[in-house]
Design a protein around this motif. Structure first.
Motif, PDB file in Angstrom:
ATOM      1  N   SER A  53      28.762  54.091 -59.736  1.00 15.43           N
ATOM      2  CA  SER A  53      28.952  52.512 -60.116  1.00 15.43           C
ATOM      3  C   SER A  53      28.972  51.967 -60.810  1.00 15.43           C
ATOM      4  CB  SER A  53      30.240  51.155 -59.476  1.00 15.43           C
ATOM      5  OG  SER A  53      29.147  51.270 -58.597  1.00 15.43           O
ATOM      6  N   VAL A  54      26.680  52.128 -60.751  1.00 16.27           N
ATOM      7  CA  VAL A  54      26.828  51.336 -61.480  1.00 16.27           C
ATOM      8  C   VAL A  54      26.391  52.234 -63.330  1.00 16.27           C
ATOM      9  CG1 VAL A  54      24.530  50.599 -62.485  1.00 16.27           C
ATOM     10  CG2 VAL A  54      25.525  50.490 -59.926  1.00 16.27           C
ATOM     11  N   SER A  55      26.483  53.434 -62.889  1.00 13.91           N
ATOM     12  CA  SER A  55      26.274  54.508 -64.286  1.00 13.91           C
ATOM     13  C   SER A  55      28.087  54.109 -64.962  1.00 13.91           C
ATOM     14  CB  SER A  55      26.116  56.045 -63.400  1.00 13.91           C
ATOM     15  OG  SER A  55      26.879  56.370 -64.837  1.00 13.91           O
ATOM     16  N   ASP A  56      28.682  54.108 -64.660  1.00  8.54           N
ATOM     17  CA  ASP A  56      30.348  53.620 -64.794  1.00  8.54           C
ATOM     18  C   ASP A  56      29.830  52.321 -65.584  1.00  8.54           C
ATOM     19  OD1 ASP A  56      30.882  55.910 -64.075  1.00  8.54           O
ATOM     20  OD2 ASP A  56      32.477  55.848 -61.982  1.00  8.54           O
ATOM     21  N   PHE A  57      29.752  51.165 -65.196  1.00  7.21           N
ATOM     22  CA  PHE A  57      29.275  50.024 -65.214  1.00  7.21           C
ATOM     23  C   PHE A  57      29.006  50.151 -66.769  1.00  7.21           C
ATOM     24  CE2 PHE A  57      27.416  45.761 -65.852  1.00  7.21           C
ATOM     25  CZ  PHE A  57      28.547  45.079 -66.273  1.00  7.21           C
ATOM     26  N   ARG A  58      27.837  50.712 -66.845  1.00 10.52           N
ATOM     27  CA  ARG A  58      27.041  50.977 -68.107  1.00 10.52           C
ATOM     28  C   ARG A  58      27.765  51.445 -69.416  1.00 10.52           C
ATOM     29  NH1 ARG A  58      21.205  51.566 -65.048  1.00 10.52           N
ATOM     30  NH2 ARG A  58      20.394  49.811 -64.366  1.00 10.52           N
ATOM     31  N   GLU A  97      29.993  49.060 -70.623  1.00  8.03           N
ATOM     32  CA  GLU A  97      29.562  48.156 -70.963  1.00  8.03           C
ATOM     33  C   GLU A  97      29.209  49.224 -72.538  1.00  8.03           C
ATOM     34  OE1 GLU A  97      26.187  47.009 -69.838  1.00  8.03           O
ATOM     35  OE2 GLU A  97      26.561  44.764 -69.185  1.00  8.03           O
ATOM     36  N   ALA A  98      28.656  50.096 -72.630  1.00 11.83           N
ATOM     37  CA  ALA A  98      28.261  50.910 -73.740  1.00 11.83           C
ATOM     38  C   ALA A  98      29.370  50.632 -74.796  1.00 11.83           C
ATOM     39  CB  ALA A  98      27.414  51.684 -73.745  1.00 11.83           C
ATOM     40  N   TYR A  99      30.364  51.248 -74.277  1.00 13.59           N
ATOM     41  CA  TYR A  99      31.541  51.321 -75.193  1.00 13.59           C
ATOM     42  C   TYR A  99      32.062  50.195 -75.812  1.00 13.59           C
ATOM     43  CZ  TYR A  99      36.433  52.892 -76.437  1.00 13.59           C
ATOM     44  OH  TYR A  99      37.862  52.442 -76.995  1.00 13.59           O
ATOM     45  N   LEU A 100      32.196  49.320 -74.969  1.00 17.75           N
ATOM     46  CA  LEU A 100      32.406  48.021 -75.064  1.00 17.75           C
ATOM     47  C   LEU A 100      31.561  47.403 -76.475  1.00 17.75           C
ATOM     48  CD1 LEU A 100      33.472  46.241 -72.061  1.00 17.75           C
ATOM     49  CD2 LEU A 100      34.968  47.094 -73.991  1.00 17.75           C
ATOM     50  N   ARG A 101      30.427  47.524 -76.637  1.00 19.12           N
ATOM     51  CA  ARG A 101      29.556  47.074 -77.330  1.00 19.12           C
ATOM     52  C   ARG A 101      30.189  48.162 -78.580  1.00 19.12           C
ATOM     53  NH1 ARG A 101      25.253  47.407 -73.368  1.00 19.12           N
ATOM     54  NH2 ARG A 101      24.495  48.802 -73.663  1.00 19.12           N
TER      55      ARG A 101
END
Length: 114
Positions: free
Chosen positions: A14-19, A22-26
């Motif tokens: 879940s942390v990896s997916d969140f990162r 987040e990277a995709y959104l940036r």
């Protein structure tokens, strides 16, 4: 009706997916900013070519003087700031430019010491 499999909860995933999200959104925001700059540039060119021709043809001075180009000049300043905002100040010098220059000058100094 679809069946969903229930997988065990793994905190690392879940942390990896969140990162990743987040990277995709940036990255998406950065691409949207660049697209916005290119639209701004296109509108700038079309409008200012039209204005320069219109003002130049209808003024007593013609295309000489500052008058026909005033809008393009001042709008160009804003466009330059939009460019810096979209591509960042590192666009001209690169991200490691300062470090490379310091090393270059240090190498020159070392050669002078020898």
């Amino acid at each position: 009706m679809e069946k969903y499999s229930i997988e065990p909860y793994n905190e690392g995933d879940s942390v990896s997916d969140f990162r990743k999200e987040e990277a995709y959104l940036r990255a998406k925001k950065k691409v949207d900013t660049i697209i916005g700059f290119y639209w701004h540039l296109a509108v700038y060119l079309v409008v200012n070519i039209f204005l320069i021709i219109l003002i130049g043809m209808n003024s007593n001075q013609g295309f000489s003087g500052f008058g026909p180009y005033a809008t393009a000049f001042f709008w160009g300043i804003g466009l330059a700031f939009h460019f810096i905002g979209a591509f960042g100040p590192d666009f001209f010098f690169g991200s490691n430019w300062e470090k490379r220059k310091i090393e270059e000058y240090m190498d020159k100094e070392r050669k002078n010491w020898e």
